[in-house]
Enzyme design. Structure first.
Site, PDB file in Angstrom:
ATOM      1  N   VAL A  62       0.837  -1.197   0.000  1.00  0.00           N
ATOM      2  CA  VAL A  62       0.000   0.000   0.000  1.00  0.00           C
ATOM      3  C   VAL A  62       0.877   1.254   0.000  1.00  0.00           C
ATOM      4  O   VAL A  62       1.903   1.294   0.687  1.00  0.00           O
ATOM      5  CB  VAL A  62      -0.890   0.038   1.281  1.00  0.00           C
ATOM      6  CG1 VAL A  62      -1.751   1.286   1.321  1.00  0.00           C
ATOM      7  CG2 VAL A  62      -1.732  -1.214   1.389  1.00  0.00           C
ATOM      8  N   CYS A  63       0.468   2.276  -0.769  1.00  0.00           N
ATOM      9  CA  CYS A  63       1.094   3.594  -0.696  1.00  0.00           C
ATOM     10  C   CYS A  63      -0.001   4.637  -0.910  1.00  0.00           C
ATOM     11  O   CYS A  63      -1.179   4.353  -0.707  1.00  0.00           O
ATOM     12  CB  CYS A  63       2.239   3.740  -1.691  1.00  0.00           C
ATOM     13  SG  CYS A  63       1.731   3.823  -3.419  1.00  0.00           S
ATOM     14  N   ARG A  64       0.357   5.831  -1.339  1.00  0.00           N
ATOM     15  CA  ARG A  64      -0.644   6.880  -1.508  1.00  0.00           C
ATOM     16  C   ARG A  64      -1.533   6.630  -2.715  1.00  0.00           C
ATOM     17  O   ARG A  64      -2.748   6.704  -2.642  1.00  0.00           O
ATOM     18  CB  ARG A  64       0.032   8.255  -1.633  1.00  0.00           C
ATOM     19  CG  ARG A  64      -0.972   9.420  -1.656  1.00  0.00           C
ATOM     20  CD  ARG A  64      -0.266  10.746  -1.816  1.00  0.00           C
ATOM     21  NE  ARG A  64       0.223  10.912  -3.174  1.00  0.00           N
ATOM     22  CZ  ARG A  64      -0.510  11.352  -4.210  1.00  0.00           C
ATOM     23  NH1 ARG A  64      -1.774  11.653  -4.036  1.00  0.00           N
ATOM     24  NH2 ARG A  64       0.013  11.476  -5.406  1.00  0.00           N
ATOM     25  N   MET A  90      -3.984   4.605  -0.967  1.00  0.00           N
ATOM     26  CA  MET A  90      -4.842   5.201   0.055  1.00  0.00           C
ATOM     27  C   MET A  90      -5.859   6.165  -0.553  1.00  0.00           C
ATOM     28  O   MET A  90      -6.905   6.410   0.043  1.00  0.00           O
ATOM     29  CB  MET A  90      -3.998   5.911   1.120  1.00  0.00           C
ATOM     30  CG  MET A  90      -3.229   4.953   2.025  1.00  0.00           C
ATOM     31  SD  MET A  90      -4.265   3.785   2.945  1.00  0.00           S
ATOM     32  CE  MET A  90      -5.104   4.885   4.092  1.00  0.00           C
TER      33      MET A  90
END
Length: 99
Positions: A62-64, A90
């Site tokens: 997961v990242c932005r 996200m």
């Protein structure tokens, strides 16, 4: 590269599935809000912390927005891990967030 949607991750969590989520964002980004129970390993440290991970367990990166987690997914795949990238990161996440 295998991908999973944020909605699929959220649904699995709501159904009680035990997921291994790794957030590869920087510390200040994670502090603004993260998925509860996530493991935080900044992308720049990932290769140095591979020994902390289990090759027999699947991971979701997961990242932005999905870019850095895509790179993280490639790193783990090339080292023999079972891994998926959470598409949209996200920005696509609509579930609970912990601050």
């Amino acid at each position: 590269m295998k991908e999973i949607t944020a909605k699929e991750v959220q649904q699995a969590m709501e159904q009680g599935s035990k997921l291994n989520l790794i957030d590869v964002r920087e510390v200040n980004e994670v502090e603004t809000g993260h998925i509860p129970g996530v493991i935080h390993i900044p992308l720049g440290l990932l290769e140095f912390r591979l020994h902390e991970l289990n090759k027999n367990e699947p991971y979701i990166m997961v990242c932005r927005s999905g870019g850095r987690s895509g790179r993280a997914t490639q790193i783990l795949e090339s080292n023999g891990f079972i891994v998926s990238n959470m598409a949209g990161g996200m920005l696509a996440w609509e579930g609970a967030v912990k601050i």
